[in-house]
Each structure stands twice: as C-alpha cells, then as structure tokens.
Design an enzyme around this catalytic site. Structure first.
Site, short mmCIF file in Angstrom:
data_model
loop_
_atom_site.label_atom_id
_atom_site.label_comp_id
_atom_site.label_asym_id
_atom_site.label_seq_id
_atom_site.Cartn_x
_atom_site.Cartn_y
_atom_site.Cartn_z
N GLU A 1 0.87 -1.24 -0.08
CA GLU A 1 -0.05 -0.22 -0.07
C GLU A 1 0.87 1.83 -0.44
OE1 GLU A 1 -3.49 0.67 -0.40
OE2 GLU A 1 -2.23 3.41 -0.17
N ARG B 1 -17.48 4.54 5.76
CA ARG B 1 -16.14 3.12 4.69
C ARG B 1 -14.85 3.20 5.04
NH1 ARG B 1 -16.36 4.90 -0.99
NH2 ARG B 1 -14.03 4.13 -1.47
N TYR C 1 -27.99 8.64 3.82
CA TYR C 1 -28.49 7.79 4.87
C TYR C 1 -27.42 7.49 5.59
CZ TYR C 1 -23.95 5.78 1.59
OH TYR C 1 -23.37 5.39 1.25
N ASP D 1 -11.65 -1.50 -9.02
CA ASP D 1 -11.80 0.23 -9.78
C ASP D 1 -10.51 -0.05 -10.73
OD1 ASP D 1 -14.21 1.19 -8.64
OD2 ASP D 1 -12.99 2.84 -7.90
C1 LIG Z 1 -19.19 9.53 -4.89
C2 LIG Z 1 -19.21 7.52 -4.59
C3 LIG Z 1 -19.91 6.64 -3.95
C4 LIG Z 1 -19.73 5.47 -3.95
N1 LIG Z 1 -20.62 5.01 -3.20
C5 LIG Z 1 -20.23 3.58 -3.09
C6 LIG Z 1 -21.20 2.28 -3.10
O1 LIG Z 1 -22.54 3.66 -2.30
N2 LIG Z 1 -21.40 0.96 -2.99
C7 LIG Z 1 -20.22 0.97 -3.40
O2 LIG Z 1 -19.92 -0.67 -3.41
N3 LIG Z 1 -19.72 0.91 -3.93
C8 LIG Z 1 -19.46 2.91 -4.46
N4 LIG Z 1 -18.53 3.13 -5.04
C9 LIG Z 1 -17.36 2.51 -5.35
C10 LIG Z 1 -16.33 2.49 -4.42
O3 LIG Z 1 -16.14 3.51 -3.84
C11 LIG Z 1 -15.31 2.23 -5.09
O4 LIG Z 1 -15.37 1.31 -6.39
C12 LIG Z 1 -14.11 1.60 -4.36
O5 LIG Z 1 -13.74 2.18 -3.28
C13 LIG Z 1 -13.02 0.75 -5.29
O6 LIG Z 1 -11.93 0.13 -4.30
P1 LIG Z 1 -10.79 -1.01 -4.75
O7 LIG Z 1 -10.11 -1.36 -3.74
O8 LIG Z 1 -10.44 -1.26 -5.94
O9 LIG Z 1 -9.99 0.14 -5.52
P2 LIG Z 1 -9.29 2.46 -3.86
O10 LIG Z 1 -10.78 2.17 -3.24
O11 LIG Z 1 -9.16 3.19 -5.41
O12 LIG Z 1 -8.21 1.45 -3.69
C14 LIG Z 1 -6.42 1.04 -4.17
C15 LIG Z 1 -5.72 1.41 -3.24
O13 LIG Z 1 -4.49 1.22 -4.22
C16 LIG Z 1 -3.52 1.93 -3.45
N5 LIG Z 1 -2.90 2.39 -4.99
C17 LIG Z 1 -2.68 2.94 -5.99
N6 LIG Z 1 -1.87 3.11 -6.12
C18 LIG Z 1 -0.45 2.24 -5.84
C19 LIG Z 1 0.40 1.62 -5.99
N7 LIG Z 1 0.95 1.99 -6.95
N8 LIG Z 1 1.35 0.90 -4.55
C20 LIG Z 1 0.61 0.32 -3.92
N9 LIG Z 1 -0.84 1.09 -3.79
C21 LIG Z 1 -1.15 1.67 -4.57
C22 LIG Z 1 -4.05 3.29 -2.93
O14 LIG Z 1 -3.61 4.43 -1.89
C23 LIG Z 1 -5.55 3.32 -2.45
O15 LIG Z 1 -5.06 2.55 -1.24
C24 LIG Z 1 -18.78 5.22 -4.67
C25 LIG Z 1 -18.01 5.55 -5.86
C26 LIG Z 1 -17.99 7.01 -5.57
C27 LIG Z 1 -17.06 7.90 -6.29
#
Ligand SMILES: Cc1cc2nc3c(=O)[nH]c(=O)nc-3n(C[C@H](O)[C@H](O)[C@H](O)COP(=O)(O)OP(=O)(O)OC[C@H]3O[C@@H](n4cnc5c(N)ncnc54)[C@H](O)[C@@H]3O)c2cc1C
Length: 398
Positions: A34, A106, A218, A297
């Site tokens: 991370e 979150r 909510y 994502d």
């Molecule tokens: C307004 C909004 C509301 C939302 N509401 C919902 C909801 O109600 N329900 C739902 O299911 N989803 C919701 N989402 C979507 C959700 O927030 C994301 O899809 C989710 O957080 C993605 O998780 P992730 O682990 O894929 O990526 P992220 O949460 O972006 O995590 C990526 C991690 O990787 C780390 N990182 C980046 N680059 C590197 C690197 N080179 N080396 C090591 N670490 C690195 C970052 O620091 C971060 O900690 C919402 C999104 C938005 C914008």
C-alpha cells in the site's frame, strides 16, 4: 516468503484488503503493498448490498462490521421537485441470514478489513510501499516495490493490481487505457443526526432525483451521522477522492436547478464538503496477462449510481481466490488459465453493471415531462417490483 505460494496484491483499498483475506483463507501467503503510509479512508459512506455483505460475512467480518453498520429498512425514491416520496423499496423484506444490506462509513469498513488482515499471519501488509514494476521469468514474477528511496524486489507466483482507478499495474499491462471523465462530480459530506428532524434520520437510504442532478443520503456510524452525496455536472476533473469543495457552490447549484426546500435543507446542513470527479475505466479491455491480473476499480471502475463499485471489488476478490485455489496444478500454464477464468467469470457481470450505472445516472437526472413519466412508472410498479429488478445484483453468490 516462498514464491510458490506468495501472491503480491498492490493496493490495500476495499478490493485489495478483501482479496488478501480471501487468498489467505485459501492457503496462499500474501504480500499486500500500500503506497499510503497509513490506511485511512476519506470521510464518506458506502452502501454494501447483500452480494457484497455475503462475501464479507463468509470471511468472518460480520462481528466487526455489524457494530458500525446500519441496516436500512428501505430505499426511498424521492422527488426533488415536490419534496415527496415517489416509492419505497422495502429492504427489510429481502433480508437473508449472513447477507444484510448495510450502509457504513468507509473508514469503519476499512478499519474492520485492516484489523482482520493484521490478525492474519499469512498476510504481510506493507504500508508506505508502492508497486513500481514487474517482470516474468521461469520462476514466476519479480515485483519491484519502492518504500521511500529504497527499491526492493520480491519473487511471487502472481501479482494482483488492486491499486484503484489510476492503477500502476493496469498501466503496465495496458499503457494506452485511460479512465474517462464523465462530466459529473460527486460532492460528499456528512452531518450530525441531531441537526435534522427525525423523519430525515430514519434507517433509510433516500435517493432524491432532480433536473440534471441527484442526491443520496443515508445513516452511517451506528446512525449517529448522515452521509450525503450530491452529484452534479461540472468541468472540474482532477483525480483524487478528497478535494475540499466550497459549500456555497453546491448550495447555489441546487437552488438554480429549482430543487425543493427539503433536499436543499439537507445540503445546507453539511459542514464540510469534499469533491470527487467521476471517472470510469472502459470495461472492454483484457485484465489478465500471464500471472498478472487486475481487480476492482483498477479493472473496471464504474460510475457510482448503482452503488456497486466496492461490491464488485469484493465479489472479484472472492472469485479470484476461488479460481486460483482451484487451478489444476502448480504449472505456469495452470496459473494463467486460472486468471483467465477469473476474468471470464467476472467480465459480463461488471460490464452489465457499468452499463446499468450509466443508465441510472441518465434516469435520475431527467427533467420536464420525461421526469414526470419516470415518476409515474416507478409509482405504478411499486416498491416490491422495483426491488425485484435488483435481484440479479443482490442474489449473486461466488
Ligand atoms: C461518490 C461515490 C460513491 C460510491 N458509493 C458506493 C457504494 O455505495 N457502494 C459501492 O459498492 N461502491 C461505491 N462506490 C465505488 C467504490 O468507492 C469504489 O469502487 C471502491 O472503493 C474501489 O475499491 P478498490 O479497492 O478497487 O480501489 P481503491 O479503493 O481506490 O483502493 C486502491 C488502493 O491502492 C493504493 N495504491 C494506488 N497505487 C498504488 C501503488 N502503485 N502501489 C501500492 N498501492 C497503491 C491506493 O492508495 C488505495 O489504497 C462509490 C464511489 C463514488 C465515487
């Protein structure tokens, strides 16, 4: 750590933390990189529908999560023009054991996942450590990581890019693929429940639909605070989750759009706003190559209007661990096949959700006669039928 069972997960967001737990439960050793020095989430909420909560429950997280999460009794679709309720989707009638509908801060979800990860001896969480590069060879992968000015190498069986929408792992696999800006901005904030009349602090998700914009509220933090997300068009499109926003700008936008006094009162009560430009990753490209794949994502960031982005990352984690554990033998070919199988299982569902989210955004923002027609259709269908349209999302199991 021996390369033969070691999987490197880049990114300790919701997807990376869940994937690490799911992989460790299936007998892998995990190095979780991370880049942030500390695991802390921006202050906002998240809806976790049963398809996601089921996975978290199976990973043993229910005791940690149920203390902080709120189980809403309904999703209420609200008219931003009249200020009244159009329809109520009765979530409490669909509750299944081990798969509740949760709304949660979150930070609470991240803390629960982090604590579970830190109590697992098969996961080595390395904070302040960023993925930089990867190369493959006969013994597996060499992953290069950086911690401050120090670069180091680690041998691994596979690399999972769970590093979010601006993924460095995806850039390595698909250098030409760029997230696309949607022209929409999510403004996010919270407020204290004591600031509001009781009818606006009930255990409900409220979705206000209005001309060119929508608003979601909510309860989170055991019901002590209300999460508020307002989505409006805009040109500001800097990457990042937590840019401070000027409250006058968002208040003015909703006055100009002719919103009713009640949603405007909710917007006015938020103390500090953060902005988040909404991008999506086009879903058509491949996510896996050899022993490297993507998750959450990084693979398929979507617009948040179906509230399923984090849920898809959580589902990905469960399917990925299952595919890797079920590979036919220890060969590189079997590993590649397992990752391709994971991608094949996930792609149709996440692409359908990406399309659904885009479509919902258009529906929420209708105006004039089209908005009236939308409200009439919703009223005629009724809450139960509206909710049953989500069955394909909520009833999913790994
Ligand atoms: C307004 C909004 C509301 C939302 N509401 C919902 C909801 O109600 N329900 C739902 O299911 N989803 C919701 N989402 C979507 C959700 O927030 C994301 O899809 C989710 O957080 C993605 O998780 P992730 O682990 O894929 O990526 P992220 O949460 O972006 O995590 C990526 C991690 O990787 C780390 N990182 C980046 N680059 C590197 C690197 N080179 N080396 C090591 N670490 C690195 C970052 O620091 C971060 O900690 C919402 C999104 C938005 C914008």
């Amino acid at each position: 750590m021996a390369a033969s069972r070691t999987i490197i997960v880049a990114g300790a967001g919701i997807g990376g933390l869940t994937a690490s737990l799911a992989l460790a439960r299936r007998g892998f050793r995990v190095i979780l990189l991370e880049k942030a020095e500390r695991l802390e989430e921006a202050g906002a909420g998240l809806q976790l529908s049963p398809n996601a909560s089921r996975v978290l429950t199976e990973l043993g997280l229910q005791p940690r999560l149920s203390a902080a999460a709120v189980t809403p009794e309904a999703i209420c679709l609200m008219s931003a023009t009249s200020g009244g309720e159009i329809c109520r989707l009765p979530l409490d009638q669909t509750a299944q054991p081990g798969a509740p509908y949760w709304v949660i801060h979150r930070a609470d979800l991240q803390a629960a996942l982090r604590d579970e990860v830190q109590s697992c001896s098969d996961i080595d969480l390395r904070l302040g450590c960023q993925f930089e590069d990867v190369s493959s060879h006969a013994k597996g992968l060499t992953v290069i990581q950086r911690s401050g000015t120090t670069r180091c190498e680690e041998l691994a069986l596979a690399l999972i890019g769970a590093d979010g929408i601006w993924s460095a792992v995806r850039h390595h696999l698909l250098p030409d693929l760029q997230p696309r800006f949607s022209g929409l901005i999510a403004w996010r904030g919270t407020l204290d429940t004591t600031q509001l009349p009781r009818e606006y602090t009930a255990r409900r998700v409220q979705l206000w639909m209005g001309r060119g914009a929508h608003l979601v509220t909510y309860p989170i933090s055991g019901g002590r605070r209300i999460n508020v997300v307002a989505v409006v068009p805009g040109q500001w499109n800097r990457p990042g989750w937590s840019e401070p926003g000027d409250s006058n700008e968002i208040k003015t936008a909703f006055v100009a759009a002719g919103w009713h006094a009640i949603p405007r009162m909710l917007i006015g009560a938020v103390d500090g706003w953060r902005r988040w430009a909404l991008f999506a990753v086009p879903g058509g490209a491949q996510w896996s190559e050899g022993a490297v794949t993507l998750l959450g994502d990084a693979a398929h960031a979507m617009l948040p209007f179906a509230a399923q982005g984090a849920a898809m990352a959580i589902e990905d984690a469960a399917v990925l661990a299952k595919c890797l554990a079920g590979r036919q033998d220890e060969s590189a070919a079997a590993l590649t096949a397992a990752l391709q199988r994971y991608e094949k299982l996930r792609r149709p569902r996440v692409m359908r959700l990406q399309r659904t989210a885009r479509q919902l955004g258009r529906i929420y923002h209708l105006s004039g006669p089209l908005a009236l027609a939308r409200d009439l259709v919703i009223k005629t269908m009724g809450g139960k039928r509206m909710l049953s349209r989500q069955d394909w999302i909520y009833s999913w199991q790994a």
